[in-house]
Motif scaffolding. Structure first.
Motif, PDB file in Angstrom:
ATOM      1  N   ALA A  84      -2.814 -11.720  -2.118  1.00 17.85           N
ATOM      2  CA  ALA A  84      -2.847 -12.750  -1.080  1.00 17.85           C
ATOM      3  C   ALA A  84      -1.611 -13.635  -1.179  1.00 17.85           C
ATOM      4  N   TRP A  85      -1.215 -14.160  -0.041  1.00 14.24           N
ATOM      5  CA  TRP A  85      -0.174 -15.189   0.020  1.00 14.24           C
ATOM      6  C   TRP A  85      -0.485 -16.060   1.218  1.00 14.24           C
ATOM      7  N   GLN A  86      -0.542 -17.342   0.998  1.00  9.95           N
ATOM      8  CA  GLN A  86      -0.862 -18.321   2.030  1.00  9.95           C
ATOM      9  C   GLN A  86      -2.123 -17.938   2.807  1.00  9.95           C
ATOM     10  N   GLY A  87      -3.113 -17.457   2.088  1.00  7.36           N
ATOM     11  CA  GLY A  87      -4.410 -17.176   2.681  1.00  7.36           C
ATOM     12  C   GLY A  87      -4.548 -15.856   3.412  1.00  7.36           C
ATOM     13  N   ALA A  88      -3.505 -15.038   3.420  1.00  8.23           N
ATOM     14  CA  ALA A  88      -3.569 -13.734   4.097  1.00  8.23           C
ATOM     15  C   ALA A  88      -3.428 -12.616   3.075  1.00  8.23           C
ATOM     16  N   GLY A  89      -4.093 -11.498   3.342  1.00 11.51           N
ATOM     17  CA  GLY A  89      -3.950 -10.321   2.498  1.00 11.51           C
ATOM     18  C   GLY A  89      -2.686  -9.566   2.848  1.00 11.51           C
ATOM     19  N   TRP A  90      -1.940  -9.134   1.838  1.00 10.35           N
ATOM     20  CA  TRP A  90      -0.693  -8.389   2.015  1.00 10.35           C
ATOM     21  C   TRP A  90      -0.774  -7.076   1.265  1.00 10.35           C
ATOM     22  N   LEU A  91      -0.270  -6.016   1.874  1.00 11.57           N
ATOM     23  CA  LEU A  91      -0.310  -4.682   1.290  1.00 11.57           C
ATOM     24  C   LEU A  91       1.078  -4.053   1.320  1.00 11.57           C
ATOM     25  N   PRO A  92       1.519  -3.482   0.216  1.00 13.38           N
ATOM     26  CA  PRO A  92       2.759  -2.705   0.234  1.00 13.38           C
ATOM     27  C   PRO A  92       2.520  -1.395   0.992  1.00 13.38           C
ATOM     28  N   LEU A  93       3.428  -1.059   1.885  1.00 12.33           N
ATOM     29  CA  LEU A  93       3.236   0.127   2.723  1.00 12.33           C
ATOM     30  C   LEU A  93       3.541   1.442   2.008  1.00 12.33           C
ATOM     31  N   PHE A  94       4.173   1.405   0.834  1.00 10.07           N
ATOM     32  CA  PHE A  94       4.469   2.656   0.120  1.00 10.07           C
ATOM     33  C   PHE A  94       3.207   3.448  -0.167  1.00 10.07           C
ATOM     34  N   GLN A  95       2.069   2.782  -0.241  1.00  9.69           N
ATOM     35  CA  GLN A  95       0.832   3.442  -0.662  1.00  9.69           C
ATOM     36  C   GLN A  95       0.153   4.234   0.452  1.00  9.69           C
ATOM     37  N   PHE A  96       0.715   4.197   1.655  1.00 10.21           N
ATOM     38  CA  PHE A  96       0.121   4.906   2.792  1.00 10.21           C
ATOM     39  C   PHE A  96       0.991   6.064   3.242  1.00 10.21           C
ATOM     40  N   ASN A  97       0.332   7.148   3.660  1.00 13.81           N
ATOM     41  CA  ASN A  97       1.011   8.201   4.415  1.00 13.81           C
ATOM     42  C   ASN A  97       1.169   7.624   5.819  1.00 13.81           C
ATOM     43  N   LEU A  98       2.388   7.368   6.238  1.00 12.54           N
ATOM     44  CA  LEU A  98       2.592   6.648   7.492  1.00 12.54           C
ATOM     45  C   LEU A  98       2.170   7.441   8.727  1.00 12.54           C
ATOM     46  N   ALA A  99       2.075   8.754   8.615  1.00 13.76           N
ATOM     47  CA  ALA A  99       1.656   9.554   9.765  1.00 13.76           C
ATOM     48  C   ALA A  99       0.226   9.248  10.183  1.00 13.76           C
ATOM     49  N   ASP A 100      -0.649   8.995   9.201  1.00 19.46           N
ATOM     50  CA  ASP A 100      -2.057   8.754   9.547  1.00 19.46           C
ATOM     51  C   ASP A 100      -2.663   7.557   8.816  1.00 19.46           C
ATOM     52  N   MET A 101      -1.851   6.851   8.027  1.00 16.80           N
ATOM     53  CA  MET A 101      -2.260   5.642   7.306  1.00 16.80           C
ATOM     54  C   MET A 101      -3.365   5.885   6.271  1.00 16.80           C
ATOM     55  N   THR A 102      -3.451   7.101   5.765  1.00 17.66           N
ATOM     56  CA  THR A 102      -4.367   7.352   4.652  1.00 17.66           C
ATOM     57  C   THR A 102      -3.648   6.978   3.356  1.00 17.66           C
ATOM     58  N   PRO A 103      -4.393   6.544   2.347  1.00 22.47           N
ATOM     59  CA  PRO A 103      -3.755   6.262   1.061  1.00 22.47           C
ATOM     60  C   PRO A 103      -3.162   7.540   0.470  1.00 22.47           C
ATOM     61  N   LYS A 104      -2.007   7.397  -0.163  1.00 24.34           N
ATOM     62  CA  LYS A 104      -1.357   8.546  -0.791  1.00 24.34           C
ATOM     63  C   LYS A 104      -2.159   9.013  -1.997  1.00 24.34           C
ATOM     64  N   PRO A 105      -2.031  10.293  -2.337  1.00 23.99           N
ATOM     65  CA  PRO A 105      -2.691  10.795  -3.538  1.00 23.99           C
ATOM     66  C   PRO A 105      -2.246   9.996  -4.765  1.00 23.99           C
ATOM     67  N   GLY A 106      -3.204   9.711  -5.611  1.00 24.07           N
ATOM     68  CA  GLY A 106      -2.917   9.007  -6.848  1.00 24.07           C
ATOM     69  C   GLY A 106      -3.149   7.511  -6.798  1.00 24.07           C
ATOM     70  N   ILE A 107      -3.059   6.895  -5.625  1.00 19.55           N
ATOM     71  CA  ILE A 107      -3.206   5.435  -5.527  1.00 19.55           C
ATOM     72  C   ILE A 107      -4.573   4.996  -6.052  1.00 19.55           C
ATOM     73  N   HIS A 108      -5.619   5.624  -5.571  1.00 19.90           N
ATOM     74  CA  HIS A 108      -6.971   5.244  -5.992  1.00 19.90           C
ATOM     75  C   HIS A 108      -7.140   5.391  -7.503  1.00 19.90           C
ATOM     76  N   ASP A 109      -6.619   6.472  -8.066  1.00 20.62           N
ATOM     77  CA  ASP A 109      -6.750   6.716  -9.504  1.00 20.62           C
ATOM     78  C   ASP A 109      -5.954   5.699 -10.328  1.00 20.62           C
ATOM     79  N   VAL A 110      -4.754   5.361  -9.872  1.00 20.88           N
ATOM     80  CA  VAL A 110      -3.955   4.347 -10.570  1.00 20.88           C
ATOM     81  C   VAL A 110      -4.693   3.015 -10.576  1.00 20.88           C
ATOM     82  N   LEU A 111      -5.233   2.641  -9.439  1.00 18.50           N
ATOM     83  CA  LEU A 111      -5.955   1.372  -9.354  1.00 18.50           C
ATOM     84  C   LEU A 111      -7.212   1.396 -10.219  1.00 18.50           C
TER      85      LEU A 111
END
Length: 163
Positions: A84-111
């Protein structure tokens, strides 16, 4: 009326048509808050890997791809890198496949490995730091080509951080 939050989405060529949208409400209350200096650092450092977008922008990008994304619930469940920053949620876009906005493989496991030992701001920064397990490269540089190596690096860092 408050002014919209800054965005890097419209600076990224893949999202040139998008306009700044007002910050989303609520899920950010569940996130660790970055201070101004941390936000500016993350904003600059994530620029080369797609930038940062607030929750409303991610939802807008997903809608243009024809695939709604449950980003708010995924953020709450720690299934996406977010802070969060100034009350809003922020997400780095590297974690998404931009074609369909699904999380990239490995993101869930790393988290799954790191979310219990790092707060969300530190976790976001982890993806940007050089990692000896990845031959000095950062996880954000490796996640596309070798997600299993990034998961293994996260597992090792969890053991180190947990003591």
């Amino acid at each position: 009326m408050p002014s919209p939050l800054p965005s890097t989405v419209d600076r990224h060529p893949a999202h040139a048509a998008l306009h700044l949208v007002p910050a989303a409400t609520s899920p950010a209350q569940l996130l660790d808050e970055a201070d101004d200096a941390e936000f500016i650092e993350l904003l600059g450092r994530f620029r080369d890997s797609g930038g940062l977008a607030n929750l409303a922008e991610v939802a807008s990008i997903a809608a243009t791809r024809g695939r709604p994304v449950a980003t708010a619930s995924a953020m709450a469940a720690r299934a996406l890198v977010a802070f969060a920053w100034q009350g809003a949620g922020w997400l780095p876009l590297f974690q998404f496949n931009l074609a369909d906005m699904t999380p990239k493989p490995g993101i869930h496991d790393v988290l799954g490995e790191l979310s219990r030992v790092f707060d969300r701001v530190t976790l976001s920064r982890w993806f940007l730091q050089s990692n000896c397990s990845l031959r000095g490269r950062s996880p954000v540089q490796v996640i596309d080509v070798s997600p299993d190596d990034v998961v293994a690096a996260a597992r090792l860092d969890r053991f180190v951080a947990a003591g």
